[in-house]
Scaffold this motif. Sequence first.
Motif, PDB file in Angstrom:
ATOM      1  N   MET A 135      -7.384   3.621   4.299  1.00 32.07           N
ATOM      2  CA  MET A 135      -6.838   2.303   4.627  1.00 32.07           C
ATOM      3  C   MET A 135      -6.734   1.395   3.408  1.00 32.07           C
ATOM      4  O   MET A 135      -6.397   0.224   3.531  1.00 32.07           O
ATOM      5  N   ASN A 136      -7.032   1.931   2.217  1.00 27.53           N
ATOM      6  CA  ASN A 136      -7.008   1.163   0.971  1.00 27.53           C
ATOM      7  C   ASN A 136      -7.726  -0.172   1.149  1.00 27.53           C
ATOM      8  O   ASN A 136      -7.170  -1.252   0.939  1.00 27.53           O
ATOM      9  N   ALA A 137      -8.989  -0.068   1.518  1.00 30.04           N
ATOM     10  CA  ALA A 137      -9.801  -1.254   1.811  1.00 30.04           C
ATOM     11  C   ALA A 137      -9.977  -2.117   0.575  1.00 30.04           C
ATOM     12  O   ALA A 137     -10.013  -1.632  -0.564  1.00 30.04           O
ATOM     13  N   GLY A 145      -8.049   1.620  -3.868  1.00 36.25           N
ATOM     14  CA  GLY A 145      -7.025   2.440  -4.496  1.00 36.25           C
ATOM     15  C   GLY A 145      -6.839   2.136  -5.978  1.00 36.25           C
ATOM     16  O   GLY A 145      -6.385   3.004  -6.738  1.00 36.25           O
ATOM     17  N   ASP A 146      -7.207   0.924  -6.413  1.00 37.93           N
ATOM     18  CA  ASP A 146      -7.101   0.549  -7.825  1.00 37.93           C
ATOM     19  C   ASP A 146      -8.062   1.357  -8.692  1.00 37.93           C
ATOM     20  O   ASP A 146      -7.860   1.479  -9.904  1.00 37.93           O
ATOM     21  N   GLU A 166       0.119  10.157  -6.099  1.00 39.58           N
ATOM     22  CA  GLU A 166       0.490  10.850  -4.864  1.00 39.58           C
ATOM     23  C   GLU A 166      -0.123  10.203  -3.627  1.00 39.58           C
ATOM     24  O   GLU A 166       0.371  10.395  -2.521  1.00 39.58           O
ATOM     25  N   CYS A 167      -1.180   9.412  -3.811  1.00 40.39           N
ATOM     26  CA  CYS A 167      -1.868   8.798  -2.670  1.00 40.39           C
ATOM     27  C   CYS A 167      -1.045   7.689  -2.015  1.00 40.39           C
ATOM     28  O   CYS A 167      -1.351   7.277  -0.890  1.00 40.39           O
ATOM     29  N   ALA A 168      -0.036   7.187  -2.715  1.00 45.52           N
ATOM     30  CA  ALA A 168       0.873   6.159  -2.168  1.00 45.52           C
ATOM     31  C   ALA A 168       0.109   4.960  -1.610  1.00 45.52           C
ATOM     32  O   ALA A 168       0.358   4.509  -0.490  1.00 45.52           O
ATOM     33  N   LYS A 172      -3.233  -2.179   2.451  1.00 49.74           N
ATOM     34  CA  LYS A 172      -3.980  -1.642   3.594  1.00 49.74           C
ATOM     35  C   LYS A 172      -3.325  -0.389   4.172  1.00 49.74           C
ATOM     36  O   LYS A 172      -3.300  -0.192   5.385  1.00 49.74           O
ATOM     37  N   THR A 173      -2.826   0.463   3.286  1.00 51.27           N
ATOM     38  CA  THR A 173      -2.215   1.712   3.738  1.00 51.27           C
ATOM     39  C   THR A 173      -2.271   2.750   2.620  1.00 51.27           C
ATOM     40  O   THR A 173      -2.545   2.425   1.460  1.00 51.27           O
TER      41      THR A 173
END
Length: 293
Positions: A135-137, A145-146, A166-168, A172-173
Amino acid sequence: MDIYTLLCERFPHLPAEKDFSFARHTTIGCGGTATVSVCPRGTEELAALLHFLARHAIPYVLLGAGANVLPRDGEFDGVVVRFCGMQSLSCSGSQIRARAGVTGGALLRFARENGIGGLEFLTGIPMTVGGATAMNAGVRGGHIGDLIESVTGVEGGKIRRFSAQECAFGTKTSLFLSGIAVAEVMLRGTEKPREEIELTAARYRAQRAHLPSGRSMGCVFVNPPDVTAGELIERCGLKGLSLGGARVSGQHANFIINDGATSDAVAGLIAKVRAEVYRRTGILLREEIRRIP
């Protein structure tokens, strides 16, 4: 043959539990039950399990800390895959290898003890590494994700390594909300003195102190550009709006509090808020939460 027996025959040493309660294992505290839950203990076992479930057309849902999710009412005739058996942590320099079931608290303690900073913005967020990655919290100060260099995931029963690109990752996605299971994550922090890490974490902890108490999913909607979802909901006069035991928090309008609601009532209140904000402002709010199963 029922699902529980089938799983026990194929995976005799896999921890499994009948009649799994979504209400007991999610932060919103509502929802029905699932036929069985299982806790794989490693990436290979996770891959074998997901391959088996797909081959036998057994429905399943992946569940981390149970935050930012709204489970449905009633019986889910399927499997809840949990990650409580995958909690190992290791580091090399400022790089951390964390398995999917590691909690946010455990990750931050490990980073602090090893002088690795840059993760402090995750302080106080209810999460596991796997769920947070999917969920890229994060907060305005950053998102997980950073920090991610790569993710080991399971797709279609096969183990794959995904680069950060590749994780795109988005607001929040990520790619992993498409059903790919996160098994392990490589994070890159920065070397920092422990005292500096503790001070930064305390600042983020103080920022979260104003958030509402009570059972909730956290923020329900993603913030649109240039305004917060909470501000929009408040401007529309929706603070305190309630439906069947679900209530828009008077403290933070982007939180819905469960005062004894069913999942259907929470979903109904979400729909009312979204429709009213759109009617009054023309802005269609996007849900941050995930509906399961």
